[in-house]
Design a protein around this motif. Structure first.
Motif, PDB file in Angstrom:
ATOM      1  N   SER A  40       9.186   3.462 -19.459  1.00 46.89           N
ATOM      2  CA  SER A  40       8.050   4.262 -19.026  1.00 46.89           C
ATOM      3  C   SER A  40       8.208   5.677 -19.560  1.00 46.89           C
ATOM      4  CB  SER A  40       7.951   4.296 -17.495  1.00 46.89           C
ATOM      5  OG  SER A  40       9.081   4.960 -16.944  1.00 46.89           O
ATOM      6  N   GLY A  41       7.133   6.433 -19.498  1.00 48.78           N
ATOM      7  CA  GLY A  41       7.199   7.809 -19.965  1.00 48.78           C
ATOM      8  C   GLY A  41       8.154   8.668 -19.153  1.00 48.78           C
ATOM      9  N   MET A  42       8.315   8.316 -17.866  1.00 42.06           N
ATOM     10  CA  MET A  42       9.177   9.137 -17.025  1.00 42.06           C
ATOM     11  C   MET A  42      10.656   8.862 -17.251  1.00 42.06           C
ATOM     12  SD  MET A  42      10.806   7.053 -14.610  1.00 42.06           S
ATOM     13  CE  MET A  42      11.219   8.250 -13.359  1.00 42.06           C
ATOM     14  N   HIS A  43      10.989   7.732 -17.873  1.00 40.39           N
ATOM     15  CA  HIS A  43      12.397   7.350 -17.988  1.00 40.39           C
ATOM     16  C   HIS A  43      13.255   8.448 -18.632  1.00 40.39           C
ATOM     17  CE1 HIS A  43      15.452   4.093 -17.904  1.00 40.39           C
ATOM     18  NE2 HIS A  43      15.988   4.867 -18.813  1.00 40.39           N
ATOM     19  N   PRO A  44      12.843   9.021 -19.779  1.00 37.19           N
ATOM     20  CA  PRO A  44      13.673  10.074 -20.368  1.00 37.19           C
ATOM     21  C   PRO A  44      13.712  11.356 -19.528  1.00 37.19           C
ATOM     22  CG  PRO A  44      12.158   9.127 -21.986  1.00 37.19           C
ATOM     23  CD  PRO A  44      11.716   8.659 -20.652  1.00 37.19           C
ATOM     24  N   VAL A  83       5.397  -4.094 -26.026  1.00 38.25           N
ATOM     25  CA  VAL A  83       5.560  -2.707 -26.459  1.00 38.25           C
ATOM     26  C   VAL A  83       4.194  -2.045 -26.448  1.00 38.25           C
ATOM     27  CG1 VAL A  83       6.095  -1.218 -28.429  1.00 38.25           C
ATOM     28  CG2 VAL A  83       7.655  -3.070 -27.812  1.00 38.25           C
ATOM     29  N   PHE A  84       4.146  -0.823 -25.955  1.00 39.51           N
ATOM     30  CA  PHE A  84       2.874  -0.114 -25.867  1.00 39.51           C
ATOM     31  C   PHE A  84       3.141   1.389 -25.844  1.00 39.51           C
ATOM     32  CE2 PHE A  84       4.509  -1.051 -21.706  1.00 39.51           C
ATOM     33  CZ  PHE A  84       4.347   0.122 -20.984  1.00 39.51           C
ATOM     34  N   ASP A  85       2.093   2.164 -26.058  1.00 40.07           N
ATOM     35  CA  ASP A  85       2.176   3.616 -25.952  1.00 40.07           C
ATOM     36  C   ASP A  85       1.745   4.055 -24.562  1.00 40.07           C
ATOM     37  OD1 ASP A  85       3.259   5.076 -28.046  1.00 40.07           O
ATOM     38  OD2 ASP A  85       1.458   4.919 -29.281  1.00 40.07           O
ATOM     39  N   MET A  86       2.516   4.929 -23.943  1.00 40.54           N
ATOM     40  CA  MET A  86       2.196   5.459 -22.624  1.00 40.54           C
ATOM     41  C   MET A  86       1.823   6.931 -22.744  1.00 40.54           C
ATOM     42  SD  MET A  86       2.038   4.700 -19.353  1.00 40.54           S
ATOM     43  CE  MET A  86       3.216   3.461 -18.795  1.00 40.54           C
ATOM     44  N   LEU A  87       0.626   7.274 -22.272  1.00 37.71           N
ATOM     45  CA  LEU A  87       0.199   8.662 -22.182  1.00 37.71           C
ATOM     46  C   LEU A  87       0.669   9.187 -20.832  1.00 37.71           C
ATOM     47  CD1 LEU A  87      -3.504   8.096 -23.341  1.00 37.71           C
ATOM     48  CD2 LEU A  87      -1.540   8.645 -24.771  1.00 37.71           C
ATOM     49  N   GLY A  88       1.416  10.291 -20.829  1.00 38.50           N
ATOM     50  CA  GLY A  88       1.995  10.761 -19.579  1.00 38.50           C
ATOM     51  C   GLY A  88       1.845  12.244 -19.359  1.00 38.50           C
ATOM     52  N   SER A  89       1.747  12.627 -18.082  1.00 39.15           N
ATOM     53  CA  SER A  89       1.750  14.046 -17.693  1.00 39.15           C
ATOM     54  C   SER A  89       2.649  14.206 -16.483  1.00 39.15           C
ATOM     55  CB  SER A  89       0.325  14.522 -17.374  1.00 39.15           C
ATOM     56  OG  SER A  89      -0.185  13.852 -16.227  1.00 39.15           O
ATOM     57  N   TRP A  90       3.248  15.398 -16.354  1.00 37.50           N
ATOM     58  CA  TRP A  90       4.206  15.642 -15.270  1.00 37.50           C
ATOM     59  C   TRP A  90       4.052  17.035 -14.681  1.00 37.50           C
ATOM     60  CZ3 TRP A  90       5.192  13.016 -19.666  1.00 37.50           C
ATOM     61  CH2 TRP A  90       5.619  11.694 -19.511  1.00 37.50           C
ATOM     62  N   SER A  91       4.253  17.088 -13.398  1.00 35.23           N
ATOM     63  CA  SER A  91       4.441  18.340 -12.678  1.00 35.23           C
ATOM     64  C   SER A  91       5.830  18.284 -12.053  1.00 35.23           C
ATOM     65  CB  SER A  91       3.380  18.506 -11.584  1.00 35.23           C
ATOM     66  OG  SER A  91       3.779  19.490 -10.650  1.00 35.23           O
ATOM     67  N   LEU A  92       6.707  19.159 -12.499  1.00 33.07           N
ATOM     68  CA  LEU A  92       8.073  19.198 -11.969  1.00 33.07           C
ATOM     69  C   LEU A  92       8.130  20.258 -10.880  1.00 33.07           C
ATOM     70  CD1 LEU A  92      10.065  18.937 -15.330  1.00 33.07           C
ATOM     71  CD2 LEU A  92       9.326  17.099 -13.804  1.00 33.07           C
ATOM     72  N   GLY A  93       7.803  19.858  -9.664  1.00 30.28           N
ATOM     73  CA  GLY A  93       7.810  20.788  -8.545  1.00 30.28           C
ATOM     74  C   GLY A  93       6.708  21.827  -8.605  1.00 30.28           C
ATOM     75  N   ASP A  94       5.636  21.558  -9.318  1.00 28.30           N
ATOM     76  CA  ASP A  94       4.543  22.522  -9.464  1.00 28.30           C
ATOM     77  C   ASP A  94       3.349  22.067  -8.618  1.00 28.30           C
ATOM     78  OD1 ASP A  94       2.802  24.474 -10.280  1.00 28.30           O
ATOM     79  OD2 ASP A  94       3.056  24.138 -12.417  1.00 28.30           O
ATOM     80  N   TYR A  95       2.278  21.544  -9.239  1.00 25.06           N
ATOM     81  CA  TYR A  95       1.091  21.158  -8.475  1.00 25.06           C
ATOM     82  C   TYR A  95       1.296  19.789  -7.818  1.00 25.06           C
ATOM     83  CZ  TYR A  95       0.102  18.688 -12.895  1.00 25.06           C
ATOM     84  OH  TYR A  95       0.176  17.897 -14.014  1.00 25.06           O
TER      85      TYR A  95
END
Length: 390
Positions: A40-44, A83-95
């Motif tokens: 998943s995108g979050m794995h790294p 196998v596929f492409d994952m579009l990801g966004s993250w907030s690290l303790g923000d919103y």
């Protein structure tokens, strides 16, 4: 929209909201990671979700190639890919989740042009440790999107232990006429986007403890989103799969699940090869070998003379470009051709063994175990090619 246009719109949407690009990782996790592939995108980003400061800041966006062995048995339907492409966004303790949901709704409706009436959300309804996700529920309701509460289906984790939390999934209606029913009751609702509140760490004994900060992790499969935006019935109608579909169909009369398995597994094998994995008997090499041999098993079921060298280099090159890999198409096709030769040799050696066992009667569970453990003949190979021979 083309996949490249979808990616550009997604990245631009979040960049304009203060997100920085997170570097894409290989399918091969770093040393010490117990997972075979990036799933998943979050794995790294796991160390940063656990509290380590990220050098790019607290708002991130990226496109990450992923591989999920858990979906292997589901490949062959209209929406699952290895196998596929994952579009990801993250907030690290923000919103928080309310902001994430509103930005997601805005991108889907105003950016990608999805009719708001075709949207449905699901949220976590609570369990004996964590209460219902009232914030996500209220936000979707305020946006005019119907909501369905579920249990474990809306709890996200990357394994039995580690970061986890309630999620809110966004579905798009793909049926004819006005939407009806709910996502859990009608498979014409197709999930396209997951917004996870990564707030907890699950321990070996099942306990949950709060992470140092509450994070948001969203993931949206590119190929599935393209399918929905095209009004298509299958991810295999999209630009990323079409070169393989056309190449396979031009050479062999495959349709339905057989066509989709061969296309998915060969395309996935190229991406795995592009990240440096080679066929083997253990670990990542075995997953790659299984992909190639499962595709060949389907191909040879009707005609054992079919060969992978009949396919042109164009789909190889197209896949490597789309997954941002610098490897050359010709060397990778040579690796697959060598694996095909090895597989043919295994069949030649295995057929007399299976024939001897079948002469005594139907194959038993001990027979299957002996064929696999002693001679390396997996059950799907025995059933698919060898048990019906002769």
């Amino acid at each position: 929209m083309t996949p490249d246009q979808i990616i550009d719109m997604f990245l631009d949407h979040y960049r304009r909201r203060g997100h920085r690009d997170a570097p894409e990782s290989s399918l091969i996790p770093p040393p010490g990671d117990p997972v075979l592939f990036t799933t998943s995108g979050m794995h790294p980003l796991t160390p940063y979700l656990a509290g380590r400061p990220h050098p790019a800041g607290r708002r991130l966006v990226d496109v990450q190639r992923c591989l999920r062995t858990t979906d292997l048995d589901e490949v062959g339907d209209a929406t699952h890919l290895t196998v596929f492409d994952m579009l990801g966004s993250w907030s690290l303790g923000d919103y928080g989740i309310a902001t994430s949901v509103r930005w997601g709704h805005e991108l889907l409706t105003e950016g990608f042009g999805v009719d708001p009436v075709r949207l449905h959300a699901t949220v976590f309804g609570g369990d004996d440790q964590v209460g219902p996700d009232e914030t996500a529920w209220a936000t979707w309701t305020d946006l005019g999107v119907p909501v369905e509460a579920t249990g474990a289906e809306n709890w996200w984790s990357n394994g039995p232990t580690g970061p986890c939390g309630p999620d809110s999934e966004i579905f798009v209606w793909t049926g004819e006429g006005p939407p009806t029913g709910t996502p859990t009751g009608d498979d014409r609702w197709v999930e396209v986007w997951n917004h996870v509140q990564m707030r907890y760490h699950r321990h070996d004994d099942g306990r949950l403890t709060a992470l140092p900060m509450s994070n948001i992790d969203t993931g949206m499969g590119l190929e599935r989103l393209e399918m929905v935006l095209r009004g298509a019935r299958s991810v295999f109608e999209g630009d990323g799969l079409r070169p393989w579909v056309d190449a396979v169909r031009d050479r062999w009369p495959l349709e339905g699940p057989d066509l989709r398995i061969v296309v998915d597994h060969l395309r996935s094998a190229v991406v795995v090869l592009g990240d440096g994995v080679r066929p083997g008997n253990t670990g990542r090499g075995y997953v790659l070998r299984r992909l190639v041999r499962r595709a060949l098993t389907v191909l040879w079921r009707d005609d054992p003379e079919r060969g992978l060298t009949e396919l042109p280099l164009d789909p190889y090159a197209d896949t490597l470009r789309r997954f941002r890999q610098p490897a050359g198409a010709q060397p990778l096709r040579a690796v697959l051709a060598d694996e095909e030769r090895r597989f043919r040799g295994l069949l030649r050696r295995g057929r007399p063994l299976v024939d001897r066992l079948r002469a005594r009667g139907p194959l038993t569970e001990p027979d299957y175990r002996w064929l696999h453990d002693t001679h390396g003949l997996p059950r799907d190979l025995v059933d698919g090619l060898l048990a019906g021979a002769g």
